[in-house]
Write a protein that holds these residues in place. Structure first.
Motif, PDB file in Angstrom:
ATOM      1  N   GLY A  71       0.660  -1.265  -0.059  1.00  0.00           N
ATOM      2  CA  GLY A  71      -0.278   0.114  -0.031  1.00  0.00           C
ATOM      3  C   GLY A  71       0.789   1.252  -0.024  1.00  0.00           C
ATOM      4  O   GLY A  71       0.691   2.194  -0.807  1.00  0.00           O
ATOM      5  N   PHE A  72       1.768   1.346   1.035  1.00  0.00           N
ATOM      6  CA  PHE A  72       2.461   2.778   0.984  1.00  0.00           C
ATOM      7  C   PHE A  72       3.066   2.921  -0.061  1.00  0.00           C
ATOM      8  O   PHE A  72       3.177   3.954  -0.721  1.00  0.00           O
ATOM      9  N   ALA A 127       1.063   4.157  -3.130  1.00  0.00           N
ATOM     10  CA  ALA A 127       0.677   5.468  -3.047  1.00  0.00           C
ATOM     11  C   ALA A 127       1.966   6.614  -3.284  1.00  0.00           C
ATOM     12  O   ALA A 127       2.039   7.677  -3.982  1.00  0.00           O
ATOM     13  N   PHE A 131      -2.560   9.744  -3.171  1.00  0.00           N
ATOM     14  CA  PHE A 131      -3.454   8.790  -2.416  1.00  0.00           C
ATOM     15  C   PHE A 131      -3.225   9.012  -0.867  1.00  0.00           C
ATOM     16  O   PHE A 131      -2.008   9.052  -0.680  1.00  0.00           O
ATOM     17  N   THR A 132      -4.021   9.187  -0.165  1.00  0.00           N
ATOM     18  CA  THR A 132      -3.841   8.876   1.301  1.00  0.00           C
ATOM     19  C   THR A 132      -4.102   7.673   1.827  1.00  0.00           C
ATOM     20  O   THR A 132      -4.955   7.055   1.164  1.00  0.00           O
ATOM     21  N   LEU A 133      -3.814   7.395   2.923  1.00  0.00           N
ATOM     22  CA  LEU A 133      -4.545   6.252   3.481  1.00  0.00           C
ATOM     23  C   LEU A 133      -5.796   5.866   3.269  1.00  0.00           C
ATOM     24  O   LEU A 133      -6.262   4.781   3.024  1.00  0.00           O
ATOM     25  N   ALA A 134      -6.481   6.976   3.626  1.00  0.00           N
ATOM     26  CA  ALA A 134      -8.252   6.916   3.737  1.00  0.00           C
ATOM     27  C   ALA A 134      -8.667   6.868   2.641  1.00  0.00           C
ATOM     28  O   ALA A 134      -9.787   6.131   2.301  1.00  0.00           O
ATOM     29  N   TYR A 153      -7.027   2.635   0.686  1.00  0.00           N
ATOM     30  CA  TYR A 153      -7.330   1.265   1.187  1.00  0.00           C
ATOM     31  C   TYR A 153      -8.748   0.938   0.749  1.00  0.00           C
ATOM     32  O   TYR A 153      -8.792  -0.456   0.396  1.00  0.00           O
ATOM     33  N   PRO A 154      -9.673   1.683   1.037  1.00  0.00           N
ATOM     34  CA  PRO A 154     -10.816   1.201   0.684  1.00  0.00           C
ATOM     35  C   PRO A 154     -11.165   0.848  -0.747  1.00  0.00           C
ATOM     36  O   PRO A 154     -11.826  -0.251  -1.242  1.00  0.00           O
ATOM     37  N   TYR A 156      -9.235  -2.611  -1.356  1.00  0.00           N
ATOM     38  CA  TYR A 156     -10.212  -3.912  -0.783  1.00  0.00           C
ATOM     39  C   TYR A 156     -11.240  -3.937  -1.883  1.00  0.00           C
ATOM     40  O   TYR A 156     -11.747  -5.119  -1.937  1.00  0.00           O
ATOM     41  N   GLU A 157     -11.845  -2.630  -2.292  1.00  0.00           N
ATOM     42  CA  GLU A 157     -12.876  -3.018  -3.350  1.00  0.00           C
ATOM     43  C   GLU A 157     -12.418  -3.746  -4.338  1.00  0.00           C
ATOM     44  O   GLU A 157     -13.262  -4.813  -4.822  1.00  0.00           O
ATOM     45  N   GLU A 163      -9.939  -5.755  -4.563  1.00  0.00           N
ATOM     46  CA  GLU A 163      -9.642  -7.115  -4.424  1.00  0.00           C
ATOM     47  C   GLU A 163     -11.037  -7.944  -4.052  1.00  0.00           C
ATOM     48  O   GLU A 163     -10.947  -9.007  -4.669  1.00  0.00           O
ATOM     49  N   LYS A 164     -11.955  -7.154  -3.718  1.00  0.00           N
ATOM     50  CA  LYS A 164     -13.557  -7.795  -3.640  1.00  0.00           C
ATOM     51  C   LYS A 164     -13.884  -8.612  -5.027  1.00  0.00           C
ATOM     52  O   LYS A 164     -14.427  -9.571  -5.100  1.00  0.00           O
ATOM     53  N   ALA A 196      -3.933 -10.199  -2.753  1.00  0.00           N
ATOM     54  CA  ALA A 196      -2.741  -9.789  -1.772  1.00  0.00           C
ATOM     55  C   ALA A 196      -2.300 -10.811  -0.944  1.00  0.00           C
ATOM     56  O   ALA A 196      -3.011 -11.898  -0.802  1.00  0.00           O
ATOM     57  N   TYR A 245       0.063  -6.421  -2.935  1.00  0.00           N
ATOM     58  CA  TYR A 245      -0.969  -6.385  -4.128  1.00  0.00           C
ATOM     59  C   TYR A 245      -0.475  -6.872  -5.322  1.00  0.00           C
ATOM     60  O   TYR A 245       0.477  -6.416  -5.733  1.00  0.00           O
TER      61      TYR A 245
END
Lengths: 289, 113
Positions: free
Chosen positions: B29-30, B33, B46-49, B52-53, B56-57, B59-60, B66, B80
């Motif tokens: 992730g880091f 970004a 990109f921030t963390l906020a 990640y959503p 994950y989306e 990934e779903k 991952a 990932y």
């Protein structure tokens, strides 16, 4: 430096998911904050300023928790393949092994079933590798690998020392089973009936877990698949180590053993699985979403 | 431009940025970004906020998968990588964005004329 995990755990308390998935999300977000902090600190910022930079990554933790709860797969505790193939397969293979233990039959086949169960547990473990914790990955899983390897070694050693043992033990003398003795025949009848139940259970579990048609067939027919695997893997070994291979009536013997232990059980398993194999409308929609 | 449209554009651009980056190599992730910020000269950030959503989306949806991997310092990171499904999304998404920008350019060109 702050305890980033503790900080994230506290602020993400409202996130809605399984505890295991929550732990992973917390670990991942905490790692991101820690690296943001370290990166900022390495550019010459004071510790305080670097912490502030890291914390600016999130404006509203409640919104983030809600976004992540929505985005994360609901079935995060276990992945699709584990639920639809590995677990139903392990369950019915284990049940088949127990029936043999209970009837006190086919000790050799029982051993093979336990080995297959261990190997399938490893498969399930590999399938779930992303979600396993450090101890499971570093201790329990490697332990299971060495246990399985040891069991396979002993199994192979028996096959090598007496190549025909495999056929004598696993086939239960197919000719006798079908024609002569009364006792093996009644055992075999119970065995086949049990396969109908196992096939139904495997396919039902797979369907309840959202398995595709193929997954349900595979889960329902698992014992037959494992048995055919046994024959395919071991027949060349037994032939190779047997001095009589060229002269023995092995092909006919193998064919009848295959019919008794693979063909007929496969039909019984699929018969049991049949009502649960058909694609339901609800599942079809779920698949396409 | 309404907030909803802006959010959809941001989301779409985020998806294509992540897919393009991960088509080259698996990243955590880091690093995703950081590289997106660096390679777009800060145009995309990109921030963390926000990251990640979206990860994950994706990934779903089966576009990404991952796995945890420890680096030399023993630090566990979640890497990932693109799945075959994700790789298949890349070309049509790029085409969609190209058409979108051409349409905007045509519009901007027309207003200048």
């Amino acid at each position: 430096m702050p305890d980033w995990k503790r900080l994230v755990r506290k602020r993400m308390a409202s996130v809605s998911m399984s505890p295991a998935a929550q732990q992973q999300v917390i670990a991942e977000l905490a790692m991101h904050l820690e690296e943001t902090y370290e990166h900022a600190h390495s550019t010459g910022m004071t510790q305080r300023a670097a912490i502030r930079v890291a914390l600016q990554e999130v404006d509203d933790w409640r919104t983030l928790a809600a976004d992540i709860s929505r985005a994360k797969p609901q079935e995060d505790a276990m992945n699709h393949r584990t639920k639809t193939v590995w677990l139903p397969g392990i369950t019915i293979l284990f049940a088949a092994g127990l029936v043999l233990v209970f009837l006190d039959r086919a000790a050799y086949l029982q051993r093979f079933i336990w080995i297959a169960c261990m190997a399938m547990l490893l498969g399930a473990g590999a399938s779930e590798a992303n979600r396993l914790n450090q101890r499971t990955r570093s201790l329990w899983l490697p332990g299971l690998v060495s246990m399985t390897a040891a069991a396979v070694f002993l199994f192979a050693a028996d096959v090598v020392s007496d190549p025909f043992l495999f056929f004598r033990q696993i086939s239960l003398h197919p000719q006798d089973l079908l024609m002569n003795s009364e006792s093996p025949r009644s055992f075999y009848f119970i065995w086949l009936l049990a396969q109908v139940l196992f096939g139904a259970l495997g396919a039902l579990f797979s369907r309840r877990a959202g398995g595709t048609r193929t997954s349900r067939i595979v889960a329902g027919a698992f014992p037959a698949i494992i048995f055919v695997g046994t024959y395919v893997a071991l027949t060349p070994i037994t032939s190779m180590f047997s001095g009589k291979a060229a002269t023995s009536p092995l092909p006919a013997y193998v064919a009848s053993a295959l019919f008794v232990w693979v063909g007929a059980p496969a039909v019984a398993l699929l018969l049991g699985a049949a009502p649960f194999i058909r694609e339901s409308h609800r599942n079809g929609i779920a698949q396409s979403c | 431009m309404t907030k909803r449209i802006r959010s959809k554009i941001a989301r779409g651009s985020g998806e294509i940025a992540i897919l393009s980056l991960l088509a080259e190599q698996p990243l955590y992730g880091f690093e995703i970004a950081r590289q997106i910020g660096e390679r777009t000269n800060g145009a995309l950030k990109f921030t963390l906020a926000s990251l990640y959503p979206l990860l994950y989306e994706m990934e779903k949806r089966g576009w990404l998968e991952a796995h945890w991997q420890a680096n030399d310092a023993g630090r566990d990171r979640r890497y990932y990588r693109l799945t075959p499904t994700g790789r298949r999304q890349l070309a049509p998404l790029r085409e969609e964005w190209r058409s979108f920008f051409h349409a905007l350019e045509a519009l901007a060109g027309g207003s200048h004329a």
